[in-house]
Write a protein that holds these residues in place. Structure first.
Motif, PDB file in Angstrom:
ATOM      1  N   PHE A 188       0.836  -1.205   0.000  1.00  0.00           N
ATOM      2  CA  PHE A 188       0.000   0.000   0.000  1.00  0.00           C
ATOM      3  C   PHE A 188       0.869   1.253   0.000  1.00  0.00           C
ATOM      4  O   PHE A 188       0.605   2.212  -0.737  1.00  0.00           O
ATOM      5  CB  PHE A 188      -0.941  -0.010   1.211  1.00  0.00           C
ATOM      6  N   TYR A 189       1.903   1.248   0.810  1.00  0.00           N
ATOM      7  CA  TYR A 189       2.818   2.384   0.877  1.00  0.00           C
ATOM      8  C   TYR A 189       3.431   2.653  -0.505  1.00  0.00           C
ATOM      9  O   TYR A 189       3.437   3.788  -0.982  1.00  0.00           O
ATOM     10  CB  TYR A 189       3.924   2.117   1.905  1.00  0.00           C
ATOM     11  N   PHE A 190       3.929   1.602  -1.158  1.00  0.00           N
ATOM     12  CA  PHE A 190       4.598   1.785  -2.441  1.00  0.00           C
ATOM     13  C   PHE A 190       3.635   2.249  -3.529  1.00  0.00           C
ATOM     14  O   PHE A 190       3.996   3.106  -4.342  1.00  0.00           O
ATOM     15  CB  PHE A 190       5.329   0.510  -2.866  1.00  0.00           C
ATOM     16  N   ILE A 191       2.417   1.721  -3.544  1.00  0.00           N
ATOM     17  CA  ILE A 191       1.496   2.157  -4.591  1.00  0.00           C
ATOM     18  C   ILE A 191       1.049   3.595  -4.333  1.00  0.00           C
ATOM     19  O   ILE A 191       0.823   4.352  -5.280  1.00  0.00           O
ATOM     20  CB  ILE A 191       0.294   1.200  -4.766  1.00  0.00           C
ATOM     21  N   SER A 192       0.968   3.993  -3.067  1.00  0.00           N
ATOM     22  CA  SER A 192       0.599   5.386  -2.781  1.00  0.00           C
ATOM     23  C   SER A 192       1.701   6.348  -3.206  1.00  0.00           C
ATOM     24  O   SER A 192       1.448   7.534  -3.397  1.00  0.00           O
ATOM     25  CB  SER A 192       0.280   5.565  -1.294  1.00  0.00           C
ATOM     26  N   ARG A 193       2.917   5.826  -3.384  1.00  0.00           N
ATOM     27  CA  ARG A 193       4.057   6.626  -3.855  1.00  0.00           C
ATOM     28  C   ARG A 193       4.320   6.376  -5.343  1.00  0.00           C
ATOM     29  O   ARG A 193       5.335   6.790  -5.868  1.00  0.00           O
ATOM     30  CB  ARG A 193       5.328   6.287  -3.062  1.00  0.00           C
ATOM     31  N   LYS A 194       3.393   5.655  -6.004  1.00  0.00           N
ATOM     32  CA  LYS A 194       3.495   5.335  -7.429  1.00  0.00           C
ATOM     33  C   LYS A 194       4.737   4.505  -7.762  1.00  0.00           C
ATOM     34  O   LYS A 194       5.238   4.552  -8.874  1.00  0.00           O
ATOM     35  CB  LYS A 194       3.483   6.609  -8.290  1.00  0.00           C
ATOM     36  N   GLN A 195       5.202   3.735  -6.806  1.00  0.00           N
ATOM     37  CA  GLN A 195       6.337   2.835  -7.030  1.00  0.00           C
ATOM     38  C   GLN A 195       5.766   1.448  -7.362  1.00  0.00           C
ATOM     39  O   GLN A 195       5.707   0.549  -6.516  1.00  0.00           O
ATOM     40  CB  GLN A 195       7.245   2.804  -5.808  1.00  0.00           C
ATOM     41  N   ILE A 196       5.365   1.303  -8.602  1.00  0.00           N
ATOM     42  CA  ILE A 196       4.599   0.141  -9.040  1.00  0.00           C
ATOM     43  C   ILE A 196       5.393  -1.158  -8.934  1.00  0.00           C
ATOM     44  O   ILE A 196       4.857  -2.187  -8.517  1.00  0.00           O
ATOM     45  CB  ILE A 196       4.068   0.371 -10.470  1.00  0.00           C
ATOM     46  N   VAL A 197       6.655  -1.135  -9.302  1.00  0.00           N
ATOM     47  CA  VAL A 197       7.460  -2.362  -9.259  1.00  0.00           C
ATOM     48  C   VAL A 197       7.549  -2.876  -7.827  1.00  0.00           C
ATOM     49  O   VAL A 197       7.364  -4.075  -7.574  1.00  0.00           O
ATOM     50  CB  VAL A 197       8.867  -2.121  -9.858  1.00  0.00           C
ATOM     51  N   TRP A 198       7.798  -1.996  -6.885  1.00  0.00           N
ATOM     52  CA  TRP A 198       7.896  -2.424  -5.481  1.00  0.00           C
ATOM     53  C   TRP A 198       6.532  -2.838  -4.938  1.00  0.00           C
ATOM     54  O   TRP A 198       6.428  -3.775  -4.149  1.00  0.00           O
ATOM     55  CB  TRP A 198       8.527  -1.332  -4.619  1.00  0.00           C
ATOM     56  N   HIS A 199       5.481  -2.145  -5.369  1.00  0.00           N
ATOM     57  CA  HIS A 199       4.127  -2.536  -4.984  1.00  0.00           C
ATOM     58  C   HIS A 199       3.856  -3.970  -5.450  1.00  0.00           C
ATOM     59  O   HIS A 199       3.387  -4.810  -4.670  1.00  0.00           O
ATOM     60  CB  HIS A 199       3.112  -1.573  -5.598  1.00  0.00           C
ATOM     61  N   ARG A 200       4.163  -4.237  -6.698  1.00  0.00           N
ATOM     62  CA  ARG A 200       3.932  -5.567  -7.270  1.00  0.00           C
ATOM     63  C   ARG A 200       4.706  -6.625  -6.485  1.00  0.00           C
ATOM     64  O   ARG A 200       4.164  -7.691  -6.162  1.00  0.00           O
ATOM     65  CB  ARG A 200       4.353  -5.586  -8.731  1.00  0.00           C
ATOM     66  N   ARG A 201       5.947  -6.346  -6.175  1.00  0.00           N
ATOM     67  CA  ARG A 201       6.763  -7.307  -5.428  1.00  0.00           C
ATOM     68  C   ARG A 201       6.166  -7.615  -4.061  1.00  0.00           C
ATOM     69  O   ARG A 201       6.138  -8.768  -3.620  1.00  0.00           O
ATOM     70  CB  ARG A 201       8.189  -6.776  -5.267  1.00  0.00           C
ATOM     71  N   MET A 202       5.691  -6.591  -3.383  1.00  0.00           N
ATOM     72  CA  MET A 202       5.111  -6.786  -2.040  1.00  0.00           C
ATOM     73  C   MET A 202       3.824  -7.599  -2.120  1.00  0.00           C
ATOM     74  O   MET A 202       3.597  -8.500  -1.307  1.00  0.00           O
ATOM     75  CB  MET A 202       4.832  -5.440  -1.353  1.00  0.00           C
ATOM     76  N   MET A 203       2.993  -7.300  -3.102  1.00  0.00           N
ATOM     77  CA  MET A 203       1.707  -7.980  -3.193  1.00  0.00           C
ATOM     78  C   MET A 203       1.879  -9.439  -3.636  1.00  0.00           C
ATOM     79  O   MET A 203       1.202 -10.324  -3.111  1.00  0.00           O
ATOM     80  CB  MET A 203       0.767  -7.221  -4.141  1.00  0.00           C
ATOM     81  N   VAL A 204       2.774  -9.687  -4.566  1.00  0.00           N
ATOM     82  CA  VAL A 204       3.042 -11.071  -4.965  1.00  0.00           C
ATOM     83  C   VAL A 204       3.670 -11.818  -3.782  1.00  0.00           C
ATOM     84  O   VAL A 204       3.349 -12.985  -3.528  1.00  0.00           O
ATOM     85  CB  VAL A 204       3.938 -11.127  -6.232  1.00  0.00           C
ATOM     86  N   GLY A 205       4.539 -11.134  -3.037  1.00  0.00           N
ATOM     87  CA  GLY A 205       5.124 -11.746  -1.836  1.00  0.00           C
ATOM     88  C   GLY A 205       4.066 -12.087  -0.807  1.00  0.00           C
ATOM     89  O   GLY A 205       4.100 -13.170  -0.199  1.00  0.00           O
ATOM     90  N   ALA A 206       3.105 -11.179  -0.599  1.00  0.00           N
ATOM     91  CA  ALA A 206       2.017 -11.437   0.356  1.00  0.00           C
ATOM     92  C   ALA A 206       1.185 -12.627  -0.095  1.00  0.00           C
ATOM     93  O   ALA A 206       0.799 -13.481   0.718  1.00  0.00           O
ATOM     94  CB  ALA A 206       1.134 -10.195   0.507  1.00  0.00           C
ATOM     95  N   PHE A 207       0.921 -12.717  -1.390  1.00  0.00           N
ATOM     96  CA  PHE A 207       0.151 -13.830  -1.926  1.00  0.00           C
ATOM     97  C   PHE A 207       0.915 -15.144  -1.749  1.00  0.00           C
ATOM     98  O   PHE A 207       0.344 -16.154  -1.318  1.00  0.00           O
ATOM     99  CB  PHE A 207      -0.171 -13.580  -3.405  1.00  0.00           C
ATOM    100  N   ALA A 208       2.206 -15.130  -2.049  1.00  0.00           N
ATOM    101  CA  ALA A 208       3.034 -16.335  -1.903  1.00  0.00           C
ATOM    102  C   ALA A 208       3.117 -16.761  -0.436  1.00  0.00           C
ATOM    103  O   ALA A 208       3.003 -17.959  -0.124  1.00  0.00           O
ATOM    104  CB  ALA A 208       4.433 -16.083  -2.465  1.00  0.00           C
ATOM    105  N   MET A 209       3.311 -15.819   0.462  1.00  0.00           N
ATOM    106  CA  MET A 209       3.376 -16.152   1.888  1.00  0.00           C
ATOM    107  C   MET A 209       2.034 -16.702   2.371  1.00  0.00           C
ATOM    108  O   MET A 209       1.996 -17.616   3.204  1.00  0.00           O
ATOM    109  CB  MET A 209       3.786 -14.934   2.719  1.00  0.00           C
ATOM    110  N   SER A 210       0.940 -16.179   1.859  1.00  0.00           N
ATOM    111  CA  SER A 210      -0.381 -16.699   2.226  1.00  0.00           C
ATOM    112  C   SER A 210      -0.547 -18.138   1.751  1.00  0.00           C
ATOM    113  O   SER A 210      -1.147 -18.966   2.447  1.00  0.00           O
ATOM    114  CB  SER A 210      -1.487 -15.812   1.646  1.00  0.00           C
ATOM    115  N   ALA A 211      -0.017 -18.447   0.581  1.00  0.00           N
ATOM    116  CA  ALA A 211      -0.069 -19.826   0.074  1.00  0.00           C
ATOM    117  C   ALA A 211       0.764 -20.752   0.964  1.00  0.00           C
ATOM    118  O   ALA A 211       0.341 -21.871   1.279  1.00  0.00           O
ATOM    119  CB  ALA A 211       0.420 -19.875  -1.368  1.00  0.00           C
ATOM    120  N   ILE A 212       1.940 -20.279   1.378  1.00  0.00           N
ATOM    121  CA  ILE A 212       2.779 -21.073   2.284  1.00  0.00           C
ATOM    122  C   ILE A 212       2.057 -21.275   3.612  1.00  0.00           C
ATOM    123  O   ILE A 212       2.064 -22.373   4.179  1.00  0.00           O
ATOM    124  CB  ILE A 212       4.155 -20.398   2.492  1.00  0.00           C
TER     125      ILE A 212
END
Length: 183
Positions: A69-93
């Motif tokens: 959320f922090y990264f997307i609010s700063r328009k840092q899309i690449v870092w936003h994507r990394r965090m969200m995919v990481g959250a999804f992967a950790m949720s799967a684990i």
């Protein structure tokens, strides 16, 4: 590796897959965790470490979601994507280790020995479980829409998904601490 922004996913293929996954996972988990099945698997290690690992995973998911959320609010899309995919992967684990724990230990009953009243524990647990089921399609469709560069639809869904996903990850940690005194 091909850049994620260049990849387009066919909705006719992936939308039914997401819905199927969103239905099958909770049903299978529910069946596997049915106390009448009396399944007990030895994984070769002490499964009592898994609740602490799961609480840690949920904590990491919370941090990743907040950073996303922090990264997307700063328009840092690449870092936003990394965090969200990481959250999804950790949720799967988390899902895998959660099932492993319950297949080896079974169900734990709340002992009402902590500082938290039984009603608060069960409200937190039940709301956590019910909303965790909704996170599967919400997070999956949010990511799918972003990958397909449907950012208008992604933003609209993400505004619903993020607070619910945060609630699930935070209450997952709370449930761990609420039941910890029960041994």
């Amino acid at each position: 590796m091909q850049d994620m922004e260049q990849v387009k996913y066919n909705e006719k293929v992936y939308v039914p897959l997401i819905w199927g996954f969103s239905i099958v996972v909770p049903v299978v988990v529910g069946l596997l965790l049915n106390p009448r099945l009396d399944i007990s698997i030895d994984w070769g290690f002490d499964p009592m470490i898994l609740p602490a690992i799961n609480a840690s995973i949920n904590s990491i998911v919370t941090v990743l979601l907040l950073l996303g959320f922090y990264f997307i609010s700063r328009k840092q899309i690449v870092w936003h994507r990394r965090m969200m995919v990481g959250a999804f992967a950790m949720s799967a684990i988390f899902l895998v280790t959660y099932v492993m724990y319950h297949l080896s230990v079974g169900h734990r009953v709340y002992c009402d020995e902590g500082l938290v009243p039984k009603g608060v524990y069960y409200f937190t647990l039940i709301s956590h479980i019910l909303l965790s089921v909704t996170i599967i399609p919400l997070a999956s469709f949010s990511i799918f829409r972003a990958l397909n560069e449907r950012f208008d639809r992604h933003r609209k869904l993400a505004r619903v998904t993020l607070p619910l996903w945060l609630y699930v990850s935070i209450t997952g940690v709370l449930v761990y601490f609420f039941i910890a005194p029960c041994g």
